[in-house]
Design an enzyme around this catalytic site. Structure first.
Site, PDB file in Angstrom:
ATOM      1  CE  LYS A 194      41.556  27.929  34.139  1.00 49.69           C
ATOM      2  NZ  LYS A 194      40.778  27.956  32.873  1.00 49.69           N
ATOM      3  N   GLY A 247      38.685  38.018  36.592  1.00 52.84           N
ATOM      4  CA  GLY A 247      37.419  37.333  36.349  1.00 52.84           C
ATOM      5  C   GLY A 247      36.350  37.813  37.308  1.00 52.84           C
ATOM      6  CB  SER A 248      33.177  36.242  38.254  1.00 45.95           C
ATOM      7  OG  SER A 248      33.599  34.995  38.756  1.00 45.95           O
ATOM      8  CB  THR A 249      32.944  39.256  42.740  1.00 47.57           C
ATOM      9  OG1 THR A 249      31.667  39.000  42.178  1.00 47.57           O
ATOM     10  CG2 THR A 249      33.328  40.690  42.473  1.00 47.57           C
ATOM     11  N   GLY A 252      36.816  35.028  42.338  1.00 53.60           N
ATOM     12  CA  GLY A 252      37.842  35.719  43.144  1.00 53.60           C
ATOM     13  C   GLY A 252      37.808  35.256  44.593  1.00 53.60           C
ATOM     14  CD  GLU A 269      40.492  43.761  36.270  1.00 49.21           C
ATOM     15  OE1 GLU A 269      39.309  43.819  36.655  1.00 49.21           O
ATOM     16  OE2 GLU A 269      40.834  43.713  35.086  1.00 49.21           O
ATOM     17  CB  CYS A 303      37.056  44.369  33.816  1.00 43.10           C
ATOM     18  SG  CYS A 303      38.534  45.042  33.054  1.00 43.10           S
ATOM     19  CD  GLU A 400      31.680  42.604  35.815  1.00 38.98           C
ATOM     20  OE1 GLU A 400      31.952  41.497  36.314  1.00 38.98           O
ATOM     21  OE2 GLU A 400      32.555  43.428  35.460  1.00 38.98           O
TER      22      GLU A 400
HETATM   23  P1  NAI Z   1      35.088  33.227  35.952  1.00 39.56           P
HETATM   24  O1  NAI Z   1      35.617  34.246  36.868  1.00 39.56           O
HETATM   25  O2  NAI Z   1      34.491  32.017  36.579  1.00 39.56           O
HETATM   26  O3  NAI Z   1      36.234  32.743  34.916  1.00 39.56           O
HETATM   27  C1  NAI Z   1      37.444  33.415  34.706  1.00 39.56           C
HETATM   28  C2  NAI Z   1      38.601  32.442  34.747  1.00 39.56           C
HETATM   29  O4  NAI Z   1      38.647  31.807  36.025  1.00 39.56           O
HETATM   30  C3  NAI Z   1      38.530  31.302  33.726  1.00 39.56           C
HETATM   31  O5  NAI Z   1      39.843  31.002  33.285  1.00 39.56           O
HETATM   32  C4  NAI Z   1      37.991  30.147  34.553  1.00 39.56           C
HETATM   33  O6  NAI Z   1      38.346  28.885  34.036  1.00 39.56           O
HETATM   34  C5  NAI Z   1      38.681  30.390  35.876  1.00 39.56           C
HETATM   35  N1  NAI Z   1      38.011  29.795  37.039  1.00 39.56           N
HETATM   36  C6  NAI Z   1      36.683  29.547  37.216  1.00 39.56           C
HETATM   37  N2  NAI Z   1      36.461  28.990  38.425  1.00 39.56           N
HETATM   38  C7  NAI Z   1      37.665  28.871  39.029  1.00 39.56           C
HETATM   39  C8  NAI Z   1      38.090  28.389  40.308  1.00 39.56           C
HETATM   40  N3  NAI Z   1      37.223  27.894  41.206  1.00 39.56           N
HETATM   41  N4  NAI Z   1      39.397  28.444  40.610  1.00 39.56           N
HETATM   42  C9  NAI Z   1      40.287  28.956  39.731  1.00 39.56           C
HETATM   43  N5  NAI Z   1      39.943  29.407  38.509  1.00 39.56           N
HETATM   44  C10 NAI Z   1      38.650  29.377  38.164  1.00 39.56           C
HETATM   45  O7  NAI Z   1      34.035  33.955  35.014  1.00 39.56           O
HETATM   46  P2  NAI Z   1      32.849  33.375  34.104  1.00 39.56           P
HETATM   47  O8  NAI Z   1      32.022  32.409  34.874  1.00 39.56           O
HETATM   48  O9  NAI Z   1      33.418  32.921  32.819  1.00 39.56           O
HETATM   49  O10 NAI Z   1      31.991  34.712  33.840  1.00 39.56           O
HETATM   50  C11 NAI Z   1      30.973  35.104  34.754  1.00 39.56           C
HETATM   51  C12 NAI Z   1      31.009  36.588  35.015  1.00 39.56           C
HETATM   52  O11 NAI Z   1      32.267  36.973  35.544  1.00 39.56           O
HETATM   53  C13 NAI Z   1      30.853  37.486  33.794  1.00 39.56           C
HETATM   54  O12 NAI Z   1      29.532  37.625  33.435  1.00 39.56           O
HETATM   55  C14 NAI Z   1      31.452  38.759  34.302  1.00 39.56           C
HETATM   56  O13 NAI Z   1      30.525  39.478  35.087  1.00 39.56           O
HETATM   57  C15 NAI Z   1      32.587  38.299  35.198  1.00 39.56           C
HETATM   58  N6  NAI Z   1      33.875  38.350  34.480  1.00 39.56           N
HETATM   59  C16 NAI Z   1      34.676  39.438  34.648  1.00 39.56           C
HETATM   60  C17 NAI Z   1      35.833  39.563  33.921  1.00 39.56           C
HETATM   61  C18 NAI Z   1      36.721  40.751  34.069  1.00 39.56           C
HETATM   62  O14 NAI Z   1      37.401  41.138  33.125  1.00 39.56           O
HETATM   63  N7  NAI Z   1      36.812  41.340  35.235  1.00 39.56           N
HETATM   64  C19 NAI Z   1      36.232  38.563  32.937  1.00 39.56           C
HETATM   65  C20 NAI Z   1      35.360  37.424  32.864  1.00 39.56           C
HETATM   66  C21 NAI Z   1      34.221  37.352  33.604  1.00 39.56           C
END
Ligand code: NAI
Ligand code: MG
Length: 499
Positions: A194, A247-249, A252, A269, A303, A400
């Site tokens: 996804k 993605g985000s904590t 996670g 991660e 990240c 972050e």
């Molecule tokens: P997010 O962690 O919510 O999104 C990342 C992925 O997870 C996307 O594909 C999203 O559709 C999916 N996702 C969202 N909620 C989900 C759930 N309940 N169950 C399963 N999958 C889900 O991140 P977001 O809201 O786009 O960004 C917010 C913050 O997260 C950023 O400002 C940053 O601090 C952090 N982040 C960190 C990343 C990294 O590389 N470690 C990458 C993206 C965001």
């Protein structure tokens, strides 16, 4: 200099997406969401809509998981390791042959300057596939002498985990999707991928290349959609054996909770707040650009971004002046021009988040040394920013930000390596750290004391498919890449025969 992309390609892509909904890949077929719903993906340089994309939900996830299960139990199980190697290498060649298009897609959908889409996304994806292709034929179990009474023949099988959900964020869609796919496919798993709702396009093009390479239907499925619908359904699905997430904590934690339905394996991660240390004896001609690009590259949406700088007071003025000059001198703007260094943030939400953090920093008493403002109005651009006078308990110092915002701090001779390591380790994260010094003892002592999954000494980069990637503490669970990354897609089975 070569043109940044082939003439006419942008128009071709625009035509393609004007034709109708960008569909999902399920069981080898391109399909709309069963609900018929779509969402828009935006070009963050302009705010303009690029494409309407199928918005998958639990019913689509069910179909994709069923297709992945059927492929896992069926054709994919019969494919030999050397054939998996061949397929992965073929996919790498196809990505290489379509490099121009993939780089341009990444640039318009993510907002990454075109030079970096090529270098990081496309080359990175190719590197991941070629590295992991070789592992397919080198995954091995072991035999073990046991101490139980009697005579035994005991061996340990290393089997593919099964159906894997892979949930990818928006900052590096192509290379992260491929970085997750490649080890899973090498190990013999099947996948439901996804992409993030902000950036689905390069992943969908990847899906076409997966089919063209000859992977059997259902081995790789792609469900586009939102986190709360498609993502959450995947994480909770009872027939998914593993979920790998970047993605985000906050998300996670939601994935850990959702995984409890069937105790699926979880790999996470989750970003960081990584420190960079510059000592008085450092080679500043390397340290200054590395510290600046460590936080400004990709507008800080990385990240492992070096978002906290600890610099020795003897060189602090020189280092800060150098970083400020880079912040002011780097070309921020049109991602389609070959020399642009910094593009926009990925979305309006991310713009709000980052400018919100800068405002919070000001309220908390931080001083803005450079930057601090949005640029223009159409796109989501923010100036490269340096904050001084932060305290460890301030939000801008702990959390972050995921934007081009550096917190810079000085240290003196009164702080020994243990004290510095303590400051490096002061946040909940532990993903990465960088150290600049000519003193090898200082460098290696600090490297040992830092709680971080990746440490770089006297150089940036250092991310490679051969090196484990992941974090300590709240930066996640497990490691991607390297041998550990392959083994993370396997289960162990101990077999004992009484002779
Ligand atoms: P997010 O962690 O919510 O999104 C990342 C992925 O997870 C996307 O594909 C999203 O559709 C999916 N996702 C969202 N909620 C989900 C759930 N309940 N169950 C399963 N999958 C889900 O991140 P977001 O809201 O786009 O960004 C917010 C913050 O997260 C950023 O400002 C940053 O601090 C952090 N982040 C960190 C990343 C990294 O590389 N470690 C990458 C993206 C965001
Ligand atoms: Mg987009």
């Amino acid at each position: 200099m070569n043109a940044p992309y082939s003439p006419g390609l942008l128009e071709q892509l625009q035509l393609r997406y004007a034709k109708g909904t960008a569909k999902m890949l399920i069981g080898g077929d391109w399909v709309e969401a069963q609900s018929g719903e779509t969402f828009q993906t935006i070009n963050p340089s302009t705010g303009a809509v690029i494409a309407n994309v199928a918005s998958g939900s639990d019913v689509d996830v069910d179909r994709a998981v069923a297709a992945a299960r059927a492929a896992f139990e069926g054709p994919w199980a019969k494919i030999r390791p050397d054939e998996r190697t061949r397929l992965l290498l073929k996919l790498a060649d196809l990505i290489e042959a379509n490099a121009d298009e993939l780089a341009l897609l990444e640039t318009i959908d993510v907002g990454r300057p075109i030079q970096f889409s090529r270098m990081i996304d496309v080359q990175g994806a190719i590197g991941q596939l070629r590295y992991n292709a070789g592992w397919a034929s080198k995954i091995a179990g072991e035999t073990t002498e046991i101490s139980a009474p009697g005579e035994w023949f005991s061996y340990v099988l290393r089997e593919p985990i099964g159906v894997c959900a892979q949930i990818v964020p928006w900052n590096f869609p192509l290379v992260m999707a491929v970085g997750k796919l490649a080890p899973a496919l090498a190990a013999g798993c099947t996948i439901v991928l996804k992409p993030a709702e902000q950036t689905p396009l390069s992943t969908l093009r990847l899906g076409e290349l997966v089919l063209e390479a000859g992977f059997p239907a259902g081995v790789v499925n792609i469900v586009t959609g939102f986190g709360r619908t498609a993502g959450a359904a995947l994480a909770a699905h009872r027939d998914v054996d593993k979920v790998a997430f970047t993605g985000s904590t906050v998300t996670g934690k939601a994935i850990i909770d959702a995984s409890k339905t069937n105790f699926k394996r979880v790999q996470l991660e989750l970003g960081g707040k990584s420190p960079t240390f510059i000592f008085a004896d450092a080679d500043l001609s390397r340290a200054i650009p590395a510290a600046a690009m460590g936080i400004f590259f990709n507008a800080g949406q990385v990240c492992a971004a070096g978002s906290r700088l600890f610099v020795h007071e003897k060189v602090a003025d020189q280092v800060l002046e150098g970083i400020v000059n880079m912040a002011k001198g780097m070309k921020v703007g049109d991602t389609l021009e070959g020399d642009t260094m910094i593009g926009p943030l990925v979305s309006a939400a991310q713009l709000e988040r980052v400018t919100g953090y800068i405002a919070t920093g000001r309220e908390e008493g931080a001083r803005v040394l450079v930057g601090g403002e949005r640029i223009g109005e159409g796109g989501y651009f923010v100036q490269p920013t340096v904050l001084l006078d932060t305290k460890p308990d301030m939000r801008v110092r702990k959390e972050e930000i995921f934007g081009p915002v550096l917190c810079a701090m000085r240290f003196g001779d009164d702080e020994d390596i243990d004290a510095l390591a303590g400051r490096g380790n002061e946040t909940e994260f532990g993903l990465s750290a960088s150290i600049y010094t000519q003193n090898i003892s200082t460098a290696h002592k600090l490297a040992r004391r830092l709680k971080a999954g990746t440490i770089r000494i006297n150089g940036s980069g250092g991310v490679d498919p051969a090196l484990p990637l992941g974090g300590f503490k709240a930066s996640g669970w497990g490691r991607e890449n390297g041998k550990a990354g392959i083994e993370a897609y396997t289960e162990l089975k101990a077999v004992s025969v009484a002779l």
